[in-house]
Design a protein around this motif. Structure first.
Motif, mmCIF file in Angstrom:
data_model
loop_
_atom_site.group_PDB
_atom_site.id
_atom_site.type_symbol
_atom_site.label_atom_id
_atom_site.label_comp_id
_atom_site.label_asym_id
_atom_site.label_seq_id
_atom_site.Cartn_x
_atom_site.Cartn_y
_atom_site.Cartn_z
ATOM 1 N N VAL A 8 0.834 -1.198 0.000
ATOM 2 C CA VAL A 8 0.000 0.000 0.000
ATOM 3 C C VAL A 8 0.870 1.249 0.000
ATOM 4 O O VAL A 8 1.835 1.344 0.764
ATOM 5 N N LYS A 9 0.545 2.187 -0.870
ATOM 6 C CA LYS A 9 1.129 3.527 -0.824
ATOM 7 C C LYS A 9 0.056 4.461 -0.274
ATOM 8 O O LYS A 9 -1.106 4.385 -0.689
ATOM 9 N N PHE A 10 0.439 5.350 0.647
ATOM 10 C CA PHE A 10 -0.554 6.249 1.230
ATOM 11 C C PHE A 10 0.006 7.655 1.409
ATOM 12 O O PHE A 10 1.221 7.863 1.470
ATOM 13 N N VAL A 11 -0.897 8.619 1.477
ATOM 14 C CA VAL A 11 -0.546 10.018 1.714
ATOM 15 C C VAL A 11 -1.466 10.548 2.806
ATOM 16 O O VAL A 11 -2.664 10.230 2.822
ATOM 17 N N ILE A 12 -0.921 11.339 3.723
ATOM 18 C CA ILE A 12 -1.714 11.973 4.775
ATOM 19 C C ILE A 12 -1.473 13.476 4.700
ATOM 20 O O ILE A 12 -0.325 13.926 4.634
ATOM 21 N N VAL A 23 -9.825 8.534 4.505
ATOM 22 C CA VAL A 23 -10.018 8.129 5.900
ATOM 23 C C VAL A 23 -9.536 9.266 6.790
ATOM 24 O O VAL A 23 -8.474 9.849 6.531
ATOM 25 N N TYR A 24 -10.285 9.586 7.832
ATOM 26 C CA TYR A 24 -9.888 10.669 8.722
ATOM 27 C C TYR A 24 -8.803 10.205 9.691
ATOM 28 O O TYR A 24 -8.853 9.089 10.219
ATOM 29 N N VAL A 25 -7.833 11.096 9.923
ATOM 30 C CA VAL A 25 -6.742 10.835 10.862
ATOM 31 C C VAL A 25 -6.916 11.770 12.046
ATOM 32 O O VAL A 25 -6.927 12.991 11.876
ATOM 33 N N THR A 26 -7.063 11.209 13.238
ATOM 34 C CA THR A 26 -7.287 12.017 14.438
ATOM 35 C C THR A 26 -6.233 11.707 15.489
ATOM 36 O O THR A 26 -5.621 10.628 15.483
ATOM 37 N N GLU A 27 -6.045 12.631 16.398
ATOM 38 C CA GLU A 27 -5.071 12.435 17.480
ATOM 39 C C GLU A 27 -5.517 11.307 18.401
ATOM 40 O O GLU A 27 -4.681 10.586 18.951
ATOM 41 N N GLU A 28 -6.814 11.143 18.565
ATOM 42 C CA GLU A 28 -7.327 10.098 19.444
ATOM 43 C C GLU A 28 -7.074 8.711 18.852
ATOM 44 O O GLU A 28 -6.721 7.764 19.555
ATOM 45 N N LYS A 29 -7.235 8.585 17.549
ATOM 46 C CA LYS A 29 -7.118 7.285 16.887
ATOM 47 C C LYS A 29 -5.673 6.907 16.594
ATOM 48 O O LYS A 29 -5.261 5.760 16.821
ATOM 49 N N THR A 30 -4.905 7.846 16.064
ATOM 50 C CA THR A 30 -3.514 7.567 15.663
ATOM 51 C C THR A 30 -2.613 8.718 16.133
ATOM 52 O O THR A 30 -2.165 9.527 15.320
ATOM 53 N N PRO A 31 -2.342 8.809 17.438
ATOM 54 C CA PRO A 31 -1.615 9.967 17.983
ATOM 55 C C PRO A 31 -0.191 10.143 17.459
ATOM 56 O O PRO A 31 0.248 11.274 17.237
ATOM 57 N N LYS A 32 0.539 9.054 17.250
ATOM 58 C CA LYS A 32 1.932 9.174 16.793
ATOM 59 C C LYS A 32 1.985 9.718 15.367
ATOM 60 O O LYS A 32 2.769 10.634 15.060
ATOM 61 N N ILE A 33 1.159 9.166 14.486
ATOM 62 C CA ILE A 33 1.110 9.620 13.099
ATOM 63 C C ILE A 33 0.594 11.049 13.026
ATOM 64 O O ILE A 33 1.118 11.898 12.278
ATOM 65 N N TYR A 34 -0.433 11.347 13.802
ATOM 66 C CA TYR A 34 -1.051 12.677 13.812
ATOM 67 C C TYR A 34 -0.029 13.743 14.203
ATOM 68 O O TYR A 34 0.111 14.775 13.524
#
Length: 269
Positions: A99-103, A137-148
């Motif tokens: 998988v390639k992804f962008v945030i 897909v939404y990225v949130t501090e609660e769900k993925t804090p390190k990535i966020y």
């Protein structure tokens, strides 16, 4: 510009690694086969298939690999952006997940992840005709804090965060549906990053150097490139196939070992 990167389980690097780059000139120094080129290879893997049409091998028995690059000052619209890859090795090349992804931050001030999933028809070769795109897909501090926080504030996850980062990437991957074959937002964002990256790698391709802008960076030309590479390796073919008067293979290998292991050889005379 490339601000920092994190990665785990590629080629020489089994353990989690993180790198931060300074503005201007950066120098990476290391002995032969220590993984210098791998770093640049991983950066390319985080770009589109137009820059990189193959897959970097994993290290050891672990089946999961990932890499994420953070960019700053990408454009007037996007100050920061993450691009990355997630790879899970299956029992055969066709069962490998890639998988390639962008945030990025959307206009609504929300953080969004978009992704493309590929199948491998051959070992280590991506096939664009197998690509499936996911809805955002939404990225949130609660769900993925390190990535966020990596994206938002440039807080580079440290070694003890490696397992948490891996779990967060898998969480985002599982939320992606990968149902569409249409051109995706992920492709558009990767193309934007492509325009800001150029690299050359001496002695790694069909000519004297491998160039990211080459028309031959194409999975469909992989086998042809291999054949041309072998045909053009004239010196190696001459020495090892036809032989050379006075050429001592043992002396050659011994001298090469000494030159590539300077710390173990104080006397190279």
């Amino acid at each position: 510009m490339l601000h920092s990167m994190i990665f785990k389980n590629f080629v020489h690097y089994h353990e989690y690694q993180s790198l931060e780059f300074n503005t201007g000139f950066n120098l990476i120094i290391g002995s032969n086969s220590s993984g210098k080129s791998v770093i640049f290879e991983i950066i390319r893997r985080c770009l589109s298939t137009k820059k990189s049409a193959t897959i970097t091998s994993t290290y050891g028995e672990s089946k999961v690999s990932f890499a994420v690059c953070r960019y700053i000052n990408v454009s007037a619209e996007y100050n920061t952006m993450l691009s990355g890859i997630y790879k899970q090795v299956g029992d055969s090349p066709k069962q490998t997940t890639y998988v390639k992804f962008v945030i990025f931050q959307s206009s609504e001030k929300q953080y969004i992840c978009c992704a493309n999933k590929f199948a491998c028809k051959e070992m280590n070769i991506l096939s664009e005709d197998t690509m499936m795109s996911s809805e955002n897909v939404y990225v949130t501090e609660e769900k993925t804090p390190k990535i966020y926080n990596f994206l938002k504030d440039g807080i580079v996850p440290i070694e003890k965060d490696a397992d948490a980062v891996e779990r967060e990437i898998i969480v985002l991957y599982k939320e992606c549906d990968f149902k569409s074959k249409k051109e995706s937002e992920c492709q558009c964002k990767l193309a934007m990053l492509d325009d800001r990256y150029v690299a050359t790698f001496p002695m790694r391709s069909i000519g004297p150097s491998q160039w990211t802008e080459s028309d031959r960076v194409d999975a469909r030309l992989h086998r042809e490139n291999e054949i041309i590479t072998n045909e053009r390796a004239e010196i190696i073919h001459f020495l090892f196939e036809k032989g050379m008067k006075g050429f001592d293979k043992h002396v050659f290998e011994e001298t090469l070992w000494k030159l590539t292991h300077p710390k173990k050889n104080t006397n190279l005379a």
